[in-house]
Design a protein around this motif. Structure first.
Motif, PDB file in Angstrom:
ATOM      1  N   GLU A 281      -0.581  -5.395  16.375  1.00 52.26           N
ATOM      2  CA  GLU A 281      -0.410  -4.735  14.757  1.00 52.26           C
ATOM      3  C   GLU A 281      -0.678  -5.673  13.635  1.00 52.26           C
ATOM      4  O   GLU A 281      -0.839  -5.575  12.644  1.00 52.26           O
ATOM      5  CB  GLU A 281       0.892  -4.123  15.037  1.00 52.26           C
ATOM      6  CG  GLU A 281       1.190  -2.854  15.828  1.00 52.26           C
ATOM      7  CD  GLU A 281       1.447  -3.332  17.186  1.00 52.26           C
ATOM      8  OE1 GLU A 281       1.583  -4.502  17.443  1.00 52.26           O
ATOM      9  OE2 GLU A 281       1.506  -2.240  18.161  1.00 52.26           O
TER      10      GLU A 281
ATOM     11  N   TYR B 295      -2.971  -8.077  13.193  1.00 51.96           N
ATOM     12  CA  TYR B 295      -4.185  -7.952  13.002  1.00 51.96           C
ATOM     13  C   TYR B 295      -4.659  -6.687  12.387  1.00 51.96           C
ATOM     14  O   TYR B 295      -5.265  -6.637  11.058  1.00 51.96           O
ATOM     15  CB  TYR B 295      -5.049  -8.154  14.359  1.00 51.96           C
ATOM     16  CG  TYR B 295      -6.520  -7.993  13.980  1.00 51.96           C
ATOM     17  CD1 TYR B 295      -7.415  -9.289  13.685  1.00 51.96           C
ATOM     18  CD2 TYR B 295      -7.217  -6.763  14.278  1.00 51.96           C
ATOM     19  CE1 TYR B 295      -8.819  -8.998  13.409  1.00 51.96           C
ATOM     20  CE2 TYR B 295      -8.478  -6.935  14.196  1.00 51.96           C
ATOM     21  CZ  TYR B 295      -9.401  -8.026  13.832  1.00 51.96           C
ATOM     22  OH  TYR B 295     -10.861  -7.726  13.634  1.00 51.96           O
ATOM     23  N   GLU B 296      -4.132  -5.606  12.835  1.00 51.85           N
ATOM     24  CA  GLU B 296      -4.361  -4.225  12.254  1.00 51.85           C
ATOM     25  C   GLU B 296      -4.091  -4.122  10.826  1.00 51.85           C
ATOM     26  O   GLU B 296      -4.680  -3.607   9.977  1.00 51.85           O
ATOM     27  CB  GLU B 296      -3.921  -3.087  13.340  1.00 51.85           C
ATOM     28  CG  GLU B 296      -4.553  -2.952  14.437  1.00 51.85           C
ATOM     29  CD  GLU B 296      -4.206  -1.985  15.202  1.00 51.85           C
ATOM     30  OE1 GLU B 296      -3.036  -1.753  15.175  1.00 51.85           O
ATOM     31  OE2 GLU B 296      -4.933  -1.473  16.127  1.00 51.85           O
ATOM     32  N   SER B 297      -2.839  -4.772  10.531  1.00 55.76           N
ATOM     33  CA  SER B 297      -2.124  -4.673   9.140  1.00 55.76           C
ATOM     34  C   SER B 297      -3.093  -5.332   8.374  1.00 55.76           C
ATOM     35  O   SER B 297      -3.233  -4.982   7.163  1.00 55.76           O
ATOM     36  CB  SER B 297      -0.603  -4.984   9.376  1.00 55.76           C
ATOM     37  OG  SER B 297       0.135  -4.241  10.161  1.00 55.76           O
TER      38      SER B 297
ATOM     39  N   ILE C 123      -6.130  -6.082   8.484  1.00 56.70           N
ATOM     40  CA  ILE C 123      -7.529  -5.259   8.091  1.00 56.70           C
ATOM     41  C   ILE C 123      -7.346  -4.389   7.304  1.00 56.70           C
ATOM     42  O   ILE C 123      -8.191  -4.137   6.286  1.00 56.70           O
ATOM     43  CB  ILE C 123      -7.956  -4.690   9.601  1.00 56.70           C
ATOM     44  CG1 ILE C 123      -8.472  -6.051  10.583  1.00 56.70           C
ATOM     45  CG2 ILE C 123      -9.181  -3.890   9.361  1.00 56.70           C
ATOM     46  CD1 ILE C 123      -9.635  -6.847  10.010  1.00 56.70           C
ATOM     47  N   VAL C 124      -6.063  -3.603   7.461  1.00 59.97           N
ATOM     48  CA  VAL C 124      -5.879  -2.420   6.384  1.00 59.97           C
ATOM     49  C   VAL C 124      -5.766  -3.087   4.970  1.00 59.97           C
ATOM     50  O   VAL C 124      -6.218  -2.253   3.780  1.00 59.97           O
ATOM     51  CB  VAL C 124      -4.603  -1.764   6.772  1.00 59.97           C
ATOM     52  CG1 VAL C 124      -4.203  -0.685   5.611  1.00 59.97           C
ATOM     53  CG2 VAL C 124      -4.875  -0.918   7.987  1.00 59.97           C
ATOM     54  N   ASP C 125      -5.191  -4.267   4.852  1.00 60.02           N
ATOM     55  CA  ASP C 125      -5.027  -5.014   3.567  1.00 60.02           C
ATOM     56  C   ASP C 125      -6.250  -5.587   3.141  1.00 60.02           C
ATOM     57  O   ASP C 125      -6.019  -6.078   1.936  1.00 60.02           O
ATOM     58  CB  ASP C 125      -3.960  -5.941   3.611  1.00 60.02           C
ATOM     59  CG  ASP C 125      -2.555  -5.228   3.965  1.00 60.02           C
ATOM     60  OD1 ASP C 125      -2.405  -3.974   3.586  1.00 60.02           O
ATOM     61  OD2 ASP C 125      -1.642  -5.675   4.219  1.00 60.02           O
ATOM     62  N   GLY C 126      -7.577  -5.717   3.915  1.00 59.74           N
ATOM     63  CA  GLY C 126      -8.547  -5.898   3.307  1.00 59.74           C
ATOM     64  C   GLY C 126      -9.059  -7.507   3.828  1.00 59.74           C
ATOM     65  O   GLY C 126      -9.708  -7.856   3.092  1.00 59.74           O
TER      66      GLY C 126
END
Length: 297
Positions: free
Chosen positions: A172, A174-176, A178-181
């Motif tokens: 999570e 890494y995914e967070s 990625i969402v933040d750019g």
């Protein structure tokens, strides 16, 4: 009820006393060999010949250190070893950790093939002749300081240690990011690297010890005496000392002979000293649980 708690407290106290006594004795038995090597490196050769290793020598001498520190070669070798250890450890840790993160990442397409190739190198190493040809002819690293650094930048065993650690990190994070750019490099060096300090510090210590103690690569690829690392220089020095002692006969003192036994002890003190001081600095990272609180619900 009160007597029950008193019995528990008394039993805990007995266990604590036993544990502290055991740890103290173990530390003492571990310290005694270091003390004997260090203190007897300052003993005279005649004292070592007559009485052997003692907790406090009866006759003191600096002949062994005078013999070792005579000339400029040991200073050249110390500089080479420090450079190889610092630069090699830093480069190896960065490259190994990045490669291990790729192998541990669940979204990498060819991570299984890369893992197999990495594991294959543990089972089947390269031949000495082929290894020598690659380093000297293909890469042109003969008689360069990089010949002692580049061949050991990735250790497969250390890589899999980091892979196991990276797989325990919550995806999570890494995914967070990625969402933040954030990009892959930013995620690794700004997020993954800080929460992986305990594992990376452990691998750093392993690499530092390896680079500090390595003499095999220098023996293969380095002929220039100014590029010889400390371990190789001391190995050759002790070998020459044994030959000279055999020619001259049994050494008595430095003025009439050579401090054969004293030089052996002094070399141990000179070679392990700097790397031993690295342990207290690295140790504080071993027990830090930096992943706690990295993911918030």
């Amino acid at each position: 009820m009160l007597s029950h708690f008193r019995r528990i407290s008394a039993s805990d106290g007995i266990v604590s006393v036993f544990v502290y006594a055991f740890v103290t004795l173990f530390a003492l038995f571990s310290f005694i060999p270091f003390w004997l090597v260090t203190i007897n490196s300052f003993a005279s050769e005649s004292e070592l010949g007559k009485h052997g290793f003692r907790l406090l020598p009866g006759e003191w001498s600096l002949d062994a250190y005078k013999y070792l520190l005579t000339g400029k070669q040991i200073y050249y070798s110390y500089g080479v070893t420090l450079f190889v250890t610092i630069v090699g450890t830093a480069a190896a840790v960065i490259i190994t950790s990045m490669f291990a993160y790729v192998l541990a990442h669940p979204k990498i397409k060819y991570k299984n093939q890369l893992s197999f190739l990495t594991y294959f190198t543990i089972l089947f190493g390269t031949g000495l002749v082929g290894f020598y040809i690659v380093i000297t002819m293909w890469l042109g690293l003969k008689d360069t300081i990089w010949a002692m650094i580049l061949p050991s930048l990735i250790n497969p065993f250390y890589t899999f240690i980091l892979v196991s650690f990276f797989r325990t990190l919550p995806f999570e994070v890494y995914e967070s990011a990625i969402v933040d750019g954030a990009g892959d490099y930013r995620i690794f060096f700004r997020i993954i690297w800080p929460i992986s300090v305990p594992a990376i510090a452990t691998i750093s210590l392993f690499y530092a010890i390896f680079y500090w103690n390595d003499w095999w690569l220098a023996l293969l690829f380095v002929d220039d005496y100014k590029l010889q690392p400390l371990q190789l220089m001391i190995r050759q020095l002790v070998s020459n000392l044994n030959i000279l002692s055999y020619i001259q006969g049994s050494p008595g003192s430095y003025s009439g002979g050579l401090p054969n036994q004293g030089v052996r002890l002094a070399t141990v003190c000179l070679t392990i000293g700097p790397i031993v001081f690295l342990y207290p600095y690295i140790q504080k990272f071993f027990v830090k649980g930096l992943t706690i609180g990295s993911v918030k619900g």
